[in-house]
Scaffold this motif. Structure first.
Motif, PDB file in Angstrom:
ATOM      1  N   TYR A   1       1.104  -1.445   0.420  1.00 53.99           N
ATOM      2  CA  TYR A   1      -0.368   0.139   0.352  1.00 53.99           C
ATOM      3  C   TYR A   1       0.471   1.375  -0.023  1.00 53.99           C
ATOM      4  O   TYR A   1       0.567   2.281  -0.317  1.00 53.99           O
ATOM      5  CB  TYR A   1      -0.960  -0.415   1.195  1.00 53.99           C
ATOM      6  N   ASN A   2       2.204   0.788   0.749  1.00 58.09           N
ATOM      7  CA  ASN A   2       2.910   2.527   0.547  1.00 58.09           C
ATOM      8  C   ASN A   2       3.419   2.860  -1.235  1.00 58.09           C
ATOM      9  O   ASN A   2       3.425   4.095  -1.100  1.00 58.09           O
ATOM     10  CB  ASN A   2       3.669   2.105   1.559  1.00 58.09           C
ATOM     11  N   ALA A   3       3.691   1.420  -1.423  1.00 62.55           N
ATOM     12  CA  ALA A   3       3.951   1.602  -3.054  1.00 62.55           C
ATOM     13  C   ALA A   3       3.530   2.288  -3.655  1.00 62.55           C
ATOM     14  O   ALA A   3       3.349   2.645  -4.542  1.00 62.55           O
ATOM     15  CB  ALA A   3       4.899   0.226  -3.796  1.00 62.55           C
ATOM     16  N   CYS A   4       2.103   1.651  -3.268  1.00 62.81           N
ATOM     17  CA  CYS A   4       0.283   2.376  -4.445  1.00 62.81           C
ATOM     18  C   CYS A   4       1.066   4.121  -3.474  1.00 62.81           C
ATOM     19  O   CYS A   4       0.803   5.073  -4.417  1.00 62.81           O
ATOM     20  CB  CYS A   4      -0.561   1.699  -3.737  1.00 62.81           C
ATOM     21  N   GLU A   5       0.526   4.397  -2.666  1.00 61.54           N
ATOM     22  CA  GLU A   5       1.179   5.905  -2.794  1.00 61.54           C
ATOM     23  C   GLU A   5       1.929   6.485  -2.921  1.00 61.54           C
ATOM     24  O   GLU A   5       1.617   7.535  -3.885  1.00 61.54           O
ATOM     25  CB  GLU A   5       0.672   5.778  -1.062  1.00 61.54           C
ATOM     26  N   ARG A   6       3.291   6.176  -2.754  1.00 60.39           N
ATOM     27  CA  ARG A   6       4.584   6.631  -3.450  1.00 60.39           C
ATOM     28  C   ARG A   6       4.296   6.083  -5.046  1.00 60.39           C
ATOM     29  O   ARG A   6       5.333   7.830  -5.566  1.00 60.39           O
ATOM     30  CB  ARG A   6       5.436   5.978  -3.330  1.00 60.39           C
ATOM     31  N   ASN A   7       3.453   5.971  -5.189  1.00 57.22           N
ATOM     32  CA  ASN A   7       3.745   5.543  -7.494  1.00 57.22           C
ATOM     33  C   ASN A   7       3.254   6.586  -7.654  1.00 57.22           C
ATOM     34  O   ASN A   7       1.725   6.253  -8.721  1.00 57.22           O
ATOM     35  CB  ASN A   7       3.585   4.229  -7.964  1.00 57.22           C
ATOM     36  N   VAL A   8       1.768   6.800  -6.924  1.00 54.68           N
ATOM     37  CA  VAL A   8      -0.017   7.858  -7.034  1.00 54.68           C
ATOM     38  C   VAL A   8      -0.802   6.455  -7.908  1.00 54.68           C
ATOM     39  O   VAL A   8      -1.359   7.196  -8.695  1.00 54.68           O
ATOM     40  CB  VAL A   8       0.332   8.769  -7.778  1.00 54.68           C
ATOM     41  N   ILE A   9      -1.028   5.221  -7.232  1.00 56.31           N
ATOM     42  CA  ILE A   9      -2.301   4.683  -7.763  1.00 56.31           C
ATOM     43  C   ILE A   9      -2.769   4.533  -7.248  1.00 56.31           C
ATOM     44  O   ILE A   9      -3.148   4.167  -6.101  1.00 56.31           O
ATOM     45  CB  ILE A   9      -0.824   2.894  -8.047  1.00 56.31           C
ATOM     46  N   LYS A  10      -4.395   4.486  -7.868  1.00 57.83           N
ATOM     47  CA  LYS A  10      -5.360   4.526  -6.932  1.00 57.83           C
ATOM     48  C   LYS A  10      -6.175   3.551  -5.979  1.00 57.83           C
ATOM     49  O   LYS A  10      -5.088   2.096  -5.835  1.00 57.83           O
ATOM     50  CB  LYS A  10      -6.433   5.073  -7.939  1.00 57.83           C
ATOM     51  N   TYR A  11      -5.932   3.740  -5.157  1.00 57.04           N
ATOM     52  CA  TYR A  11      -6.032   2.894  -3.596  1.00 57.04           C
ATOM     53  C   TYR A  11      -7.112   1.559  -3.863  1.00 57.04           C
ATOM     54  O   TYR A  11      -7.021   0.577  -4.387  1.00 57.04           O
ATOM     55  CB  TYR A  11      -7.632   3.461  -2.552  1.00 57.04           C
ATOM     56  N   HIS A  12      -8.172   1.663  -5.069  1.00 54.97           N
ATOM     57  CA  HIS A  12      -8.970   1.058  -5.467  1.00 54.97           C
ATOM     58  C   HIS A  12      -8.167  -0.642  -5.728  1.00 54.97           C
ATOM     59  O   HIS A  12      -8.561  -0.885  -6.094  1.00 54.97           O
ATOM     60  CB  HIS A  12     -10.696   1.361  -5.339  1.00 54.97           C
ATOM     61  N   THR A  13      -7.963   0.141  -7.501  1.00 52.80           N
ATOM     62  CA  THR A  13      -7.133  -0.368  -8.106  1.00 52.80           C
ATOM     63  C   THR A  13      -5.183  -1.064  -7.662  1.00 52.80           C
ATOM     64  O   THR A  13      -5.738  -2.385  -7.192  1.00 52.80           O
ATOM     65  CB  THR A  13      -5.354   0.957  -9.341  1.00 52.80           C
ATOM     66  N   CYS A  14      -4.998  -0.711  -6.543  1.00 50.75           N
ATOM     67  CA  CYS A  14      -3.842  -1.312  -5.383  1.00 50.75           C
ATOM     68  C   CYS A  14      -4.727  -2.051  -4.724  1.00 50.75           C
ATOM     69  O   CYS A  14      -4.376  -3.246  -4.872  1.00 50.75           O
ATOM     70  CB  CYS A  14      -3.435  -0.072  -4.741  1.00 50.75           C
ATOM     71  N   ASN A  15      -5.846  -2.213  -4.372  1.00 49.85           N
ATOM     72  CA  ASN A  15      -6.660  -3.259  -3.711  1.00 49.85           C
ATOM     73  C   ASN A  15      -7.346  -4.288  -4.624  1.00 49.85           C
ATOM     74  O   ASN A  15      -7.170  -5.190  -4.022  1.00 49.85           O
ATOM     75  CB  ASN A  15      -8.110  -2.335  -2.998  1.00 49.85           C
TER      76      ASN A  15
END
Length: 160
Positions: free
Chosen positions: A130-144
């Motif tokens: 999840y931290n990597a998603c935030e760092r790469n500006v990937i939407k939460y729902h996409t990361c999930n």
């Protein structure tokens, strides 16, 4: 977070057989034939990650956070080859999101059998994801969606 992950993974075990079947299809040697995303992942997810390059950037960030976390970094230092793990994880995550099936790594159970991973350590990797998603500006729902697709492998990874 740990309680959430326990509930979360129990609900997803029902989809494990479907996920494993999708993951074990014959590899594409040309690297150009897309696979179907794992059940429940929209076809747009790979694009939302930024394609193969975006997935690679996410995986590099994932390992950055893993190596900062004293709960899990020792395992990766002792047993892993970070560059190879980044390469294989990029292949795996790209395939899960519907890209080419080029995964050249071992099965999840074989890759983690001797590591003695605990649920706490597994959850630490999820936090890093999840931290990597935030760092790469990937939407939460996409990361999930990606994390949901990988969750059925919990039993193959957590061995202690």
């Amino acid at each position: 977070m740990e309680i959430f992950m326990k509930v979360f993974t129990k609900k997803l075990f029902a989809g494990a057989a479907l996920s494993i079947a999708a993951m074990s299809s014959a590899p594409s040697f040309a690297g150009e034939n897309p696979t179907s995303p794992i059940m429940g992942i929209p076809a747009s997810s790979l694009e939302e990650f930024g394609g193969r390059e975006g997935v690679r950037a996410w995986v590099e960030s994932l390992f950055y956070y893993i190596m900062l976390d004293n709960r899990i970094a020792p395992i990766f230092r002792e047993f892993g080859n970070p560059e190879r793990q980044i390469f294989l994880n990029t292949q795996l995550e790209t395939m899960v999101l519907g890209g080419p099936n080029e995964y050249q790594g071992a099965s999840m159970s074989a890759a983690h059998a001797d590591l003695g991973i605990t649920m706490t350590q597994f959850n630490a990797v999820v936090e890093a994801a999840y931290n990597a998603c935030e760092r790469n500006v990937i939407k939460y729902h996409t990361c999930n969606q990606l994390i949901n697709a990988l969750a059925p492998f919990t039993a193959d990874i957590v061995t202690r």
